[in-house]
Design a protein around this motif. Structure first.
Motif, mmCIF file in Angstrom:
data_model
loop_
_atom_site.group_PDB
_atom_site.id
_atom_site.type_symbol
_atom_site.label_atom_id
_atom_site.label_comp_id
_atom_site.label_asym_id
_atom_site.label_seq_id
_atom_site.Cartn_x
_atom_site.Cartn_y
_atom_site.Cartn_z
ATOM 1 N N GLY A 134 -18.358 -48.509 29.321
ATOM 2 C CA GLY A 134 -19.053 -49.318 28.327
ATOM 3 C C GLY A 134 -18.567 -49.129 26.907
ATOM 4 N N ARG A 135 -17.616 -48.235 26.670
ATOM 5 C CA ARG A 135 -17.109 -47.980 25.318
ATOM 6 C C ARG A 135 -15.841 -48.805 25.109
ATOM 7 N NH1 ARG A 135 -19.552 -43.723 22.593
ATOM 8 N NH2 ARG A 135 -21.504 -43.209 23.674
ATOM 9 N N VAL A 136 -16.008 -50.024 24.624
ATOM 10 C CA VAL A 136 -14.876 -50.938 24.460
ATOM 11 C C VAL A 136 -13.863 -50.389 23.472
ATOM 12 C CG1 VAL A 136 -14.214 -53.245 23.691
ATOM 13 C CG2 VAL A 136 -16.231 -52.955 25.133
ATOM 14 N N ASP A 137 -14.317 -49.770 22.389
ATOM 15 C CA ASP A 137 -13.387 -49.201 21.409
ATOM 16 C C ASP A 137 -12.514 -48.131 22.051
ATOM 17 O OD1 ASP A 137 -14.273 -50.841 19.391
ATOM 18 O OD2 ASP A 137 -15.655 -49.379 18.535
ATOM 19 N N ASP A 138 -13.132 -47.262 22.857
ATOM 20 C CA ASP A 138 -12.359 -46.221 23.540
ATOM 21 C C ASP A 138 -11.325 -46.832 24.478
ATOM 22 O OD1 ASP A 138 -14.025 -44.506 22.227
ATOM 23 O OD2 ASP A 138 -15.073 -43.776 24.003
ATOM 24 N N LEU A 139 -11.717 -47.879 25.181
ATOM 25 C CA LEU A 139 -10.819 -48.554 26.108
ATOM 26 C C LEU A 139 -9.623 -49.134 25.357
ATOM 27 C CD1 LEU A 139 -10.174 -49.600 28.942
ATOM 28 C CD2 LEU A 139 -11.712 -51.528 28.510
ATOM 29 N N ALA A 140 -9.880 -49.788 24.232
ATOM 30 C CA ALA A 140 -8.797 -50.372 23.448
ATOM 31 C C ALA A 140 -7.853 -49.304 22.922
ATOM 32 C CB ALA A 140 -9.371 -51.186 22.296
ATOM 33 N N VAL A 141 -8.397 -48.189 22.451
ATOM 34 C CA VAL A 141 -7.556 -47.102 21.949
ATOM 35 C C VAL A 141 -6.656 -46.563 23.055
ATOM 36 C CG1 VAL A 141 -7.599 -44.718 21.108
ATOM 37 C CG2 VAL A 141 -9.090 -46.425 20.068
ATOM 38 N N ALA A 142 -7.207 -46.374 24.242
ATOM 39 C CA ALA A 142 -6.418 -45.851 25.358
ATOM 40 C C ALA A 142 -5.304 -46.816 25.750
ATOM 41 C CB ALA A 142 -7.335 -45.589 26.554
ATOM 42 N N VAL A 187 0.178 -51.824 31.962
ATOM 43 C CA VAL A 187 -0.948 -50.924 32.176
ATOM 44 C C VAL A 187 -2.010 -51.671 32.976
ATOM 45 C CG1 VAL A 187 -2.020 -51.552 29.973
ATOM 46 C CG2 VAL A 187 -2.640 -49.395 31.047
ATOM 47 N N VAL A 188 -2.677 -50.960 33.859
ATOM 48 C CA VAL A 188 -3.744 -51.537 34.675
ATOM 49 C C VAL A 188 -5.069 -50.928 34.212
ATOM 50 C CG1 VAL A 188 -4.706 -51.748 37.005
ATOM 51 C CG2 VAL A 188 -2.228 -51.952 36.628
ATOM 52 N N VAL A 189 -6.060 -51.777 34.037
ATOM 53 C CA VAL A 189 -7.363 -51.338 33.553
ATOM 54 C C VAL A 189 -8.393 -51.467 34.669
ATOM 55 C CG1 VAL A 189 -9.266 -51.920 31.991
ATOM 56 C CG2 VAL A 189 -6.925 -51.834 31.127
ATOM 57 N N ALA A 190 -9.155 -50.393 34.874
ATOM 58 C CA ALA A 190 -10.292 -50.400 35.804
ATOM 59 C C ALA A 190 -11.464 -49.812 35.031
ATOM 60 C CB ALA A 190 -9.980 -49.569 37.043
ATOM 61 N N ALA A 191 -12.285 -50.679 34.454
ATOM 62 C CA ALA A 191 -13.307 -50.223 33.505
ATOM 63 C C ALA A 191 -14.718 -50.634 33.890
ATOM 64 C CB ALA A 191 -12.970 -50.754 32.113
ATOM 65 N N PRO A 192 -15.156 -50.363 35.128
ATOM 66 C CA PRO A 192 -16.535 -50.695 35.508
ATOM 67 C C PRO A 192 -17.520 -49.729 34.869
ATOM 68 C CG PRO A 192 -15.510 -49.444 37.251
ATOM 69 C CD PRO A 192 -14.440 -49.685 36.223
ATOM 70 N N GLY A 193 -18.770 -50.119 34.874
ATOM 71 C CA GLY A 193 -19.807 -49.247 34.348
ATOM 72 C C GLY A 193 -20.430 -48.350 35.389
ATOM 73 N N VAL A 210 -5.839 -47.054 33.070
ATOM 74 C CA VAL A 210 -6.934 -46.663 32.191
ATOM 75 C C VAL A 210 -8.211 -46.945 32.960
ATOM 76 C CG1 VAL A 210 -8.123 -47.040 30.008
ATOM 77 C CG2 VAL A 210 -5.626 -47.137 30.095
ATOM 78 N N ALA A 211 -8.989 -45.906 33.212
ATOM 79 C CA ALA A 211 -10.135 -46.035 34.120
ATOM 80 C C ALA A 211 -11.389 -45.447 33.497
ATOM 81 C CB ALA A 211 -9.844 -45.316 35.435
ATOM 82 N N SER A 212 -12.516 -46.069 33.816
ATOM 83 C CA SER A 212 -13.806 -45.459 33.490
ATOM 84 C C SER A 212 -13.927 -44.148 34.256
ATOM 85 C CB SER A 212 -14.960 -46.382 33.884
ATOM 86 O OG SER A 212 -14.943 -47.572 33.147
ATOM 87 N N GLY A 213 -14.436 -43.130 33.592
ATOM 88 C CA GLY A 213 -14.594 -41.835 34.250
ATOM 89 C C GLY A 213 -15.836 -41.779 35.092
ATOM 90 N N VAL A 214 -15.896 -42.626 36.123
ATOM 91 C CA VAL A 214 -17.064 -42.697 37.002
ATOM 92 C C VAL A 214 -16.617 -42.683 38.458
ATOM 93 C CG1 VAL A 214 -18.480 -43.981 35.342
ATOM 94 C CG2 VAL A 214 -17.059 -45.236 36.981
ATOM 95 N N GLY A 215 -17.473 -42.124 39.318
ATOM 96 C CA GLY A 215 -17.296 -42.226 40.756
ATOM 97 C C GLY A 215 -15.912 -41.860 41.247
ATOM 98 N N ASP A 254 -17.582 -56.452 37.494
ATOM 99 C CA ASP A 254 -17.437 -55.018 37.233
ATOM 100 C C ASP A 254 -16.196 -54.715 36.404
ATOM 101 O OD1 ASP A 254 -19.690 -54.271 38.868
ATOM 102 O OD2 ASP A 254 -18.439 -54.693 40.610
ATOM 103 N N GLY A 255 -16.337 -54.666 35.101
ATOM 104 C CA GLY A 255 -15.274 -54.154 34.251
ATOM 105 C C GLY A 255 -14.393 -55.168 33.567
ATOM 106 N N ALA A 256 -14.320 -56.394 34.096
ATOM 107 C CA ALA A 256 -13.438 -57.377 33.479
ATOM 108 C C ALA A 256 -13.905 -57.736 32.070
ATOM 109 C CB ALA A 256 -13.346 -58.637 34.345
ATOM 110 N N GLY A 257 -15.213 -57.781 31.859
ATOM 111 C CA GLY A 257 -15.738 -58.086 30.533
ATOM 112 C C GLY A 257 -15.312 -57.057 29.506
ATOM 113 N N ALA A 258 -15.338 -55.786 29.882
ATOM 114 C CA ALA A 258 -14.901 -54.733 28.969
ATOM 115 C C ALA A 258 -13.422 -54.878 28.647
ATOM 116 C CB ALA A 258 -15.182 -53.362 29.582
#
Length: 387
Positions: free
Chosen positions: A292-300, A244-250, A269-274, A178-182
């Motif tokens: 799922g938006r890798v570009d957005d994640l990188a920009v943030a 920075v800590v990333v939590a980017a699950p789908g 930086v977190a996915s806006g879910v749940g 969950d999210g590590a791939g992103a």
């Protein structure tokens, strides 16, 4: 109160059952935990009022009935964590509080799945889950919102951190599915940074092998370190070492890593879910990105790494929010309110639904100073599991 907490194996290990049990014991309750994770390091007995006893969940426990597990000291109510625990708790004849952690479906579709009726309450951990449970047919009158919690005495800005060099450090924690791939794909768009990935299984791990292949395919294998399972004592040190800590699950997942990072004054930086959407305030304690938006994640991530003032401000606000909204003692108080309502037989009406919502907790400005909040924490000792 005498409270039994039952946790069954379909529940994620990082859903926080042990921390909640210990917090309730610290609040003065007598807690009996029946769990498939009796060695959870969060299961500690406070020095003072309250008590915590841990029993190992076995197949026979559910087959023979939960009542046999506590025949020597029956509880006043059962807090069931997960669908299997809910089904077992429903046979005890006791008042029941049901929790369905993020990522665990409340109903399997079986005809005998429990619905909250009679003397019961159902807990949602986020606004998203609250809505989802309503859609599943949970009556609004029995539904309450109580979020996850964090130990802000353990997760603090001050303290030892893992060693690091001059490269910006990104950290992601939790299930490798969950999210590590992103995060790995985003790293390819963040030059010069390193990524530490915590989680997964010891030894061979199919998810880790898959993610290493992803890192190779995007050209960042030399900048990614897979840590494997991270021990409880090491997690605060790891988070303090992060920029920075990333939590980017789908999809919705347990939010413990995000809360722990915030408690350590690290931007997220977190996915806006749940639950992540509730825990991380966009533009205040971190940034939201579309799942799922890798570009957005990188920009943030680049935005936070490039601005020391922004990073510091997010960290301060995150610590304040963790203390004022998600500290384990505050969540224990919220749960105590739900338990009391249930035991006293108060009418569960739509007007009283949501009494334990985090929005009803004191605002940050009304809470104690976050730095002082850790003072006077009780001395704790591990609880030995029985059974």
């Amino acid at each position: 109160m005498r409270i039994a907490i039952v946790r069954t194996p379909e529940v994620p290990e990082d859903c926080g059952t042990g921390l909640v049990a210990a917090a309730l014991a610290a609040a003065g309750h007598r807690i009996r935990v029946v769990t498939d994770l009796p060695d959870d390091p969060a299961l500690v007995r406070p020095d003072g009022a309250g008590d915590l006893r841990v029993d190992t969940l076995t197949p026979a426990t559910l087959t023979d009935g939960l009542a046999s597990a506590w025949a020597d000291d029956p509880p006043e109510l059962v807090h069931a964590v997960g669908p299997a625990a809910a089904r077992a708790a429903g046979t005890t004849g006791l008042p029941v509080v049901l929790s369905y952690p993020a990522g665990v479906p409340a109903r399997s579709g079986a005809d005998d799945d429990p619905l909250p009726v009679g003397r019961a309450r159902v807990l949602a951990a986020s606004e998203d889950q609250h809505t989802a449970l309503l859609r599943l047919g949970v009556p609004r009158a029995v539904l309450r919102t109580v979020p996850a919690c964090v130990d802000t005495d353990v997760f603090t800005p001050e303290g030892p951190a893992l060693r690091r060099d001059e490269h910006p450090r990104i950290v992601t924690l939790g299930s490798l599915a969950d999210g590590a791939g992103a995060a790995i794909r985003a790293l390819a768009r963040v030059p010069g940074a390193e990524l530490l990935v915590g989680g997964g299984a010891t030894g061979d791990d199919a998810d880790r092998a898959r993610l290493f292949a992803v890192a190779e395919s995007v050209g960042v294998a030399g900048r990614v370190r897979f840590l494997g399972p991270v021990g409880a004592a090491t997690v605060p040190r790891l988070l303090r070492s992060a920029d920075v800590v990333v939590a980017a699950p789908g999809h919705d997942v347990p939010v413990a890593p995000a809360l722990q990072a915030m408690a350590c004054s690290r931007p997220v930086v977190a996915s806006g879910v749940g639950g992540l959407r509730d825990a991380v305030v966009d533009g205040v304690t971190g940034l939201h990105v579309r799942p799922g938006r890798v570009d957005d994640l990188a920009v943030a991530v680049r935005e936070i790494l490039a601005d020391d003032g922004l990073r510091t401000g997010f960290g301060i606000a995150g610590r304040d929010r963790a203390v004022s909204r998600f500290d384990r003692s505050r969540i224990a108080d919220a749960l105590t309110g739900v338990y009391t309502e249930l035991l006293e037989g108060r009418a569960a009406t739509p007007e009283t639904a949501g009494d334990a919502d985090p929005a009803d907790l004191p605002d940050a400005a009304e809470s104690e100073d976050p730095v002082e909040a850790g003072a006077g924490a009780e001395r704790q000792e591990p609880v030995g599991a029985t059974g």
